[in-house]
Scaffold this active site. Structure first.
Site, PDB file in Angstrom:
ATOM      1  N   LYS A   1       1.004  -1.104   0.067  1.00  0.00           N
ATOM      2  CA  LYS A   1      -0.027  -0.277   0.107  1.00  0.00           C
ATOM      3  C   LYS A   1       0.758   1.098   0.068  1.00  0.00           C
ATOM      4  CE  LYS A   1      -3.954   1.901   2.695  1.00  0.00           C
ATOM      5  NZ  LYS A   1      -4.837   1.827   3.641  1.00  0.00           N
TER       6      LYS A   1
ATOM      7  N   SER B   1     -10.104   2.036   2.479  1.00  0.00           N
ATOM      8  CA  SER B   1      -9.054   2.889   1.895  1.00  0.00           C
ATOM      9  C   SER B   1      -8.090   1.786   1.033  1.00  0.00           C
ATOM     10  CB  SER B   1      -8.234   3.927   2.690  1.00  0.00           C
ATOM     11  OG  SER B   1      -7.662   3.221   3.550  1.00  0.00           O
TER      12      SER B   1
ATOM     13  N   SER C   1     -10.644  -0.063   6.877  1.00  0.00           N
ATOM     14  CA  SER C   1      -9.838   0.105   5.505  1.00  0.00           C
ATOM     15  C   SER C   1      -9.033  -1.309   5.210  1.00  0.00           C
ATOM     16  CB  SER C   1      -8.859   1.170   5.663  1.00  0.00           C
ATOM     17  OG  SER C   1      -9.559   2.512   5.665  1.00  0.00           O
TER      18      SER C   1
END
Lengths: 95, 494
Positions: free
Chosen positions: B78, B158, B182
């Site tokens: 990420k 997210s 998330s």
């Protein structure tokens, strides 16, 4: 509670974010929507309840108060938008 | 040769160790798939040269029989994790050219154990969002589509890029972060597994901060076992993060297949929200039956402050964010927009650098922390947080071992479908996950069913502090009972 346009301007200044005049009304609506949503917290009886800042059941660790890192100014400055002679450079602050 | 990208992480690991496949071939196969799947926009930066170098080093180590626990395993990271010398943006314009001079602790532990980095994955800007639509680097298109409909869907957020990449076989596993859901929500939306560990289990050092008392890193993978393997490498105490727990990291993989007989599973009545569609209830009921059949005891419980969690979260998280994001001032790193004086420079820089959602949250956070409002909003929310945590403490005192809930109130939705009028509509996505962050507990999302459009739905298991092994054991039972793994149709590479 709800906020007015002057409060939105004040918040924007505190947050150091420039907000154009035509955006104020829209932002005011969004912030008030949020404040209306969180209004329900007022139903909760919190008398005598301690606030939670950390969920952890542990003591923060202490370490010796000695320099343990550093001596790489170049790496620290590598991403700076403006530098001069090993320093961060900013617009004039003191006249 | 069989398709190397459809292996599970555990299968790939075993075949690498047995020298049936090479790290080079495994990495190359993934790089090729990534190229074909660029339309998904899951990766914001592909690092093929980096990956090939790491794979070559892994092959050398494997050849000498010195491979680490993740030797040669290709992963996606990420873009919230700082990677040394590799651009890290948090998918924000304000960090668009940021090249960290250091490595996050979590990723450094993955490389220590032999993993290979394929690239950096898309996410909502500063991890603020539930659909990956706030990313300054564009939307992620979910690999999933509704039956008979090619409208693009969100992968959740997210960690949307992480979820899409794992689901579409663009890596064997990925890192994520979870502040209010998330990891778990995008895992549920894309039919994969994601776990948010106990607060303090993984070091937060080198992860771009959103809300420091809630943020926690965790893995995504296609099976429960694979997430267990990854978490072992990611977790552990770190002197650079004083909130990381000084607790030994167990071999989580050993919990896979462990009996769940006699475990007490709580079903909180407050998670049966009014008007919840039957398609969400259905897998929940099934999950209960599956765990019962495996010998667990199902107990109805109450978590009475559940309905206040989202409101308290949307005070606490923006408050912490407003403080954390004060550092983006155009001085030390990131974007700088000149102004007529230094304050104007700050204001112009932050106006140009932050997207709408981030700006909104900073402003709300600033307001609830400001003089005269602190007690009414922030302090009250922190007290409600205490009550939410107490609800869980009471359940554990009752002898409950883990709690079973739906992961999300719906399946994935279309890009642009939610939250454009009222952001609260988007925030409601996190209704089942956010309580877990507020209490600092571990939570895992495991695929368990499908909605009426054929899209994946997940179940969430919530554990006691540091009860990750229970979650892996129970999650594995659900995974086995739910049937074959859910894989999206590969429409992007036809």
């Amino acid at each position: 509670m709800s906020v007015d346009a002057a409060t939105v301007r004040r918040i924007a200044h505190l947050a150091r974010i420039a907000v154009a005049d035509h955006e104020i009304e829209h932002l005011r609506g969004e912030i008030n929507n949020m404040l209306a949503f969180v209004e329900q917290l007022n139903e909760v009886n919190v008398d005598g309840v301690e606030p939670t800042a950390s969920v952890e059941d542990m003591k923060l660790k202490m370490r010796d108060d000695v320099v343990s890192d550093g001596n790489y100014a170049k790496r620290v400055l590598a991403n700076a938008p403006a530098t001069d002679d090993g320093f961060f450079q900013v617009p004039k602050v003191v006249e | 040769m069989a398709d190397l990208t459809s292996l599970t992480l555990a299968e790939a690991r075993d075949q690498l160790r047995a020298k049936k496949i090479s790290a080079k071939d495994l990495t190359d196969a993934h790089l090729k798939e990534m190229e074909k799947a660029r339309v998904l926009n899951a990766y914001v930066l592909e690092t093929p040269e980096h990956a090939q170098k790491m794979a070559a080093a892994s092959d050398a180590k494997l050849g000498r029989g010195e491979g680490g626990p993740l030797e040669g395993i290709p992963l996606g990271i990420k873009d919230l994790f700082a990677t040394n010398g590799v651009r890290t943006t948090a998918c924000s314009k304000i960090l668009e050219n940021f090249v960290p001079q250091y490595e996050s602790t979590v990723t450094s532990q993955l490389w220590r154990d032999g993993a290979v980095m394929l690239g950096k994955l898309n996410n909502d800007e500063f991890a603020m969002g539930s659909s990956n639509e706030t990313s300054a680097l564009g939307n992620v298109i979910s690999p999933w589509r509704r039956k008979g409909d090619d409208k693009p869907l969100v992968p959740g957020g997210s960690s949307g890029g992480s979820a899409a990449a794992v689901s579409a076989n663009l890596c064997l596993g990925a890192t994520g972060t979870d502040t209010g859901g998330s990891i778990r929500q995008p895992a549920a939306f894309t039919g994969i597994v994601g776990i948010k560990p106990t607060y303090g289990r993984c070091s937060r050092w080198g992860i771009v901060a959103f809300a420091s008392s809630l943020d926690q890193a965790g893995p995504f993978a296609r099976t429960v076992q694979d997430t267990a393997i990854l978490l072992r490498s990611m977790a552990g105490q770190d002197p650079k993060d004083s909130t990381s727990a000084d607790k030994a990291v167990p071999d989580y993989e050993k919990a896979i297949g462990r009996s769940v007989k006699g475990m007490k599973i709580g079903i909180p009545k407050e998670y049966r929200v009014e008007g919840m569609p039957a398609e969400i209830d259905e897998p929940w009921d099934k999950g209960r039956e599956w765990l019962k059949a495996a010998g667990a005891e199902i107990v109805d419980i109450s978590l009475p402050h559940t309905k206040y969690a989202l409101s308290a979260y949307y005070i606490i998280a923006p408050a912490e964010a407003s403080s954390n994001l004060a550092r983006y001032d155009g001085v030390r790193y990131g974007l700088r927009v000149p102004g007529k004086d230094i304050v104007d420079m700050y204001q112009q820089t932050r106006a140009a650098g932050f997207g709408k959602e981030v700006r909104r949250r900073i402003m709300i956070g600033t307001y609830v922390l400001s003089a005269g409002y602190y007690d009414a909003y922030y302090l009250r929310a922190q007290k409600v947080r205490t009550l939410i945590k107490k609800d869980f403490d009471n359940a554990w005192k009752q002898g409950i071992d883990a709690i079973l809930t739906p992961a999300t109130p719906s399946g994935a939705f279309g890009i642009g479908e939610k939250g454009s009028g009222d952001p609260v509509e988007m925030y409601l996505n996190d209704i089942f996950t956010v309580t877990v962050n507020m209490a600092g507990l571990p939570g895992i999302s495991v695929p368990a069913g499908r909605d009426r459009n054929g899209l994946p739905l997940g179940l969430q298991l919530i554990g006691k502090p540091f009860g990750e092994e229970d979650l892996f054991a129970l999650g594995h039972v659900i995974e086995q009972a739910a049937g074959p793994r859910m894989t999206p149709e590969k429409w992007w590479s036809k």
